[in-house]
Design an enzyme around this catalytic site. Structure first.
Site, short mmCIF file in Angstrom:
data_model
loop_
_atom_site.label_atom_id
_atom_site.label_comp_id
_atom_site.label_asym_id
_atom_site.label_seq_id
_atom_site.Cartn_x
_atom_site.Cartn_y
_atom_site.Cartn_z
N CYS A 170 -3.17 -1.76 9.07
CA CYS A 170 -3.61 -1.12 7.81
C CYS A 170 -4.45 0.12 8.02
O CYS A 170 -4.01 1.23 7.71
CB CYS A 170 -4.37 -2.13 6.98
N THR A 178 0.86 -1.19 0.00
CA THR A 178 0.00 0.00 0.00
C THR A 178 0.89 1.24 0.00
O THR A 178 1.66 1.45 0.94
CB THR A 178 -0.90 0.00 1.25
N GLY A 236 -8.16 -1.08 14.50
CA GLY A 236 -6.71 -1.06 14.71
C GLY A 236 -6.08 -1.88 13.62
O GLY A 236 -6.64 -2.05 12.54
N ARG A 247 -0.53 -4.99 16.05
CA ARG A 247 -0.13 -3.65 15.60
C ARG A 247 -1.31 -2.70 15.80
O ARG A 247 -2.41 -2.98 15.39
CB ARG A 247 0.29 -3.69 14.12
C1 UGA Z 1 -8.23 -4.13 6.21
C2 UGA Z 1 -9.21 -4.14 5.04
O1 UGA Z 1 -10.49 -4.64 5.48
C3 UGA Z 1 -8.70 -5.03 3.90
O2 UGA Z 1 -9.58 -4.98 2.80
C4 UGA Z 1 -7.32 -4.51 3.49
O3 UGA Z 1 -6.75 -5.32 2.48
C5 UGA Z 1 -6.40 -4.53 4.70
O4 UGA Z 1 -6.94 -3.71 5.74
C6 UGA Z 1 -5.06 -4.01 4.26
O5 UGA Z 1 -4.96 -2.81 3.95
O6 UGA Z 1 -4.12 -4.78 4.09
P1 UGA Z 1 -7.69 -5.84 8.20
O7 UGA Z 1 -6.75 -4.81 8.70
O8 UGA Z 1 -7.25 -7.27 8.13
O9 UGA Z 1 -8.17 -5.46 6.71
O10 UGA Z 1 -8.96 -5.79 9.15
P2 UGA Z 1 -10.49 -5.42 9.05
O11 UGA Z 1 -11.29 -6.65 8.99
O12 UGA Z 1 -10.74 -4.37 8.01
O13 UGA Z 1 -10.70 -4.76 10.48
C7 UGA Z 1 -9.99 -3.58 10.85
C8 UGA Z 1 -10.36 -3.14 12.25
O14 UGA Z 1 -11.68 -2.62 12.26
C9 UGA Z 1 -10.32 -4.24 13.31
O15 UGA Z 1 -9.69 -3.72 14.46
C10 UGA Z 1 -11.79 -4.52 13.57
O16 UGA Z 1 -12.03 -4.99 14.87
C11 UGA Z 1 -12.40 -3.14 13.36
N1 UGA Z 1 -13.84 -3.17 13.01
C12 UGA Z 1 -14.26 -3.80 11.88
C13 UGA Z 1 -14.75 -2.55 13.83
O17 UGA Z 1 -14.40 -1.95 14.88
N2 UGA Z 1 -16.08 -2.56 13.50
C14 UGA Z 1 -16.52 -3.17 12.37
O18 UGA Z 1 -17.74 -3.14 12.12
C15 UGA Z 1 -15.59 -3.81 11.55
#
Ligand code: UGA
Length: 440
Positions: free
Chosen positions: A260, A121, A257, A330
């Site tokens: 990403c 990214t 968190g 992270r």
């Molecule tokens: C995120 C993106 O969803 C991916 O599409 C992207 O490829 C990735 O970053 C990246 O840039 O590599 P990720 O970091 O694995 O993926 O996690 P997510 O599932 O997006 O969750 C991110 C955070 O949001 C977590 O801490 C999760 O607990 C929080 N979250 C998620 C919430 O607080 N509420 C929600 O409704 C959904």
């Protein structure tokens, strides 16, 4: 196809193993000998469901190997750049030193017709910087952002929602080559969007910015719900039925968190400011601020529930990973909450099914233990990562081992009524406290 993947972290290790699993010959390159040794022995250095199986089968079939020597990329014609772009120490911008080093290190080994495929990214405008040096070797550049979610990384890599190729104008050769790499996914229906470098780079950061905004939106509603007596979980359900809004990523709680979302919105803001368009994404600062306030709110709730002070109170912190199905800590809100409570003098015992090792490395001052050790005689229980094992806890059983039946549900993942009915004082985020202790 003969493929190299430079950088074998959360992204690269999965990408290398997934590419081997669909029949390509893959070499993964990483500077870390310990990591390369583990991967070569079929051991995953990260917790990612499905990855160990892919590593083992890839290595056994001879289609997958790992090396610390960039010269081993010579055997490949497609070279994926999958190194990290962390937040720089000096501010919110992305630190591109690993991308620069990966591409510079690769240049001497490139041959006519090779493809360099950027997956990391990066701020919009980065790919353009490399075009000349890569073209001078007779090679082609594509920017092909990755959208995998940790915890589902294998599935997301093998069956991506979409494939985005940022290519130089008229570079059909690069498109054809990449179509061959992703033939399995394309045949299974993944759409391909071919565009320019800048759009491809922007697709990635804008997708993450949108997701972060969606989460902070619902968390902002949680803040309003807290002072009005409303219930943000019901609100999310109700607005989520509107197909234009959708229920996904509307879970209010301690916020986002990971490696990403937080750093990507900061890097995007920094890049927009550099481009003289800071005002276009100024709202992302608010998104960041709302998100960080939620961590404070969890600590405040625990403090309120414990009568104004956490000092010397035993607090069971359930969860450390930034989300379930991951060992990644992270920028983890869960770990942050544990550290803050500990700093306020609480006797924190923190636990997590997968993330204790990584947490210990970052915060050796915390006390870690099993779920049983954390819960025993606790004055309060805080659920900060919605692992299934915490969601499935039996409130009656847990009631019998704690000192005080107070639970703070920082992910709104427990059945509030069931916990209150079992005699707990239940406090979620963006909803009213349910006082089960007052019941007979
Ligand atoms: C995120 C993106 O969803 C991916 O599409 C992207 O490829 C990735 O970053 C990246 O840039 O590599 P990720 O970091 O694995 O993926 O996690 P997510 O599932 O997006 O969750 C991110 C955070 O949001 C977590 O801490 C999760 O607990 C929080 N979250 C998620 C919430 O607080 N509420 C929600 O409704 C959904």
């Amino acid at each position: 196809m003969r493929i190299s993947v430079i950088g074998c972290g959360y992204l690269g290790a999965v990408h290398a193993a997934a590419m081997a699993s669909v029949g390509h010959d893959v070499v993964g390159i990483d500077v870390d000998q310990v990591k390369v040794d583990a991967l070569s022995a079929g051991r995953s250095p990260i917790y990612e469901p499905g990855l160990p199986e892919l590593l083992t089968s890839g290595i056994q079939s001879g289609k997958l190997r790992f090396s610390t020597n960039t010269a081993d990329t010579r055997a490949a014609v497609i070279h994926f750049i999958a190194v990290g772009t962390p937040q720089s120490h000096s501010g919110g911008s992305a630190d591109l030193r690993y991308v620069d080093a990966a591409i510079e290190g690769l240049l001497p080994y490139l041959s006519e017709g090779d493809l360099v495929v950027g997956k990391s990214t990066v701020p919009v405008g980065t790919a353009e910087r490399f075009t000349e040096a890569i073209a001078a070797r007779g090679a082609h550049l594509v920017w092909n952002p990755e959208f995998l979610r940790e915890g589902y990384a294998v599935k997301d890599t093998i069956e991506p929602d979409r494939l985005v190729y940022g290519v130089a104008d008229g570079d059909d050769y690069a498109v054809d080559q990449l179509n061959e790499v992703y033939a399995t996914a394309i045949e299974a229906g993944s759409p391909v969007i071919v565009t320019d470098f800048a759009t491809a780079e922007l697709v990635k950061v804008s997708a993450n910015a949108f997701l972060a905004t969606k989460i902070s939106f619902i968390n902002a509603m949680a803040e309003i719900a807290e002072v009005t007596g409303a219930d943000v979980t019901k609100l999310a359900d109700a607005i989520g039925y509107d197909k234009r809004i959708g229920r996904k990523f509307l879970n209010a709680g301690v916020g986002f968190g990971g490696g990403c979302l937080p750093k990507d919105i900061r890097a995007f803001t920094a890049r927009a400011e550099e481009l003289g368009r800071g005002e276009s994404v100024a709202f992302l600062k608010e998104v960041d601020a709302i998100n960080l306030r939620r961590r404070e709110r969890v600590v405040e709730l625990v403090t309120e529930e414990l009568g104004g002070s956490v000092f010397q109170k035993k607090v069971a912190v359930l969860g450390l990973a930034f989300k379930p199905n991951s060992d990644d800590v992270r920028d983890s809100p869960a770990l942050d909450v544990a550290v803050r409570l500990n700093g306020l003098g609480a006797n924190v015992v923190a636990t997590d099914p997968q993330a204790m090792k990584n947490s210990r490395e970052l915060h050796p001052q915390l006390v870690y233990g099993s779920t049983e050790e954390a819960l025993a005689d606790a004055d309060a229980v805080v659920v900060v990562t919605e692992w299934p094992e915490y969601k499935d806890l039996d409130p009656t059983e847990v009631h019998s081992v704690v000192r005080t039946p107070i639970v703070v549900d920082a992910r709104n993942c427990l059945d509030a009524d069931a916990w209150a009915d079992a005699g707990w004082e239940y406090a979620g985020l963006g909803r009213q406290v349910k006082n089960g202790r007052a019941r007979p």
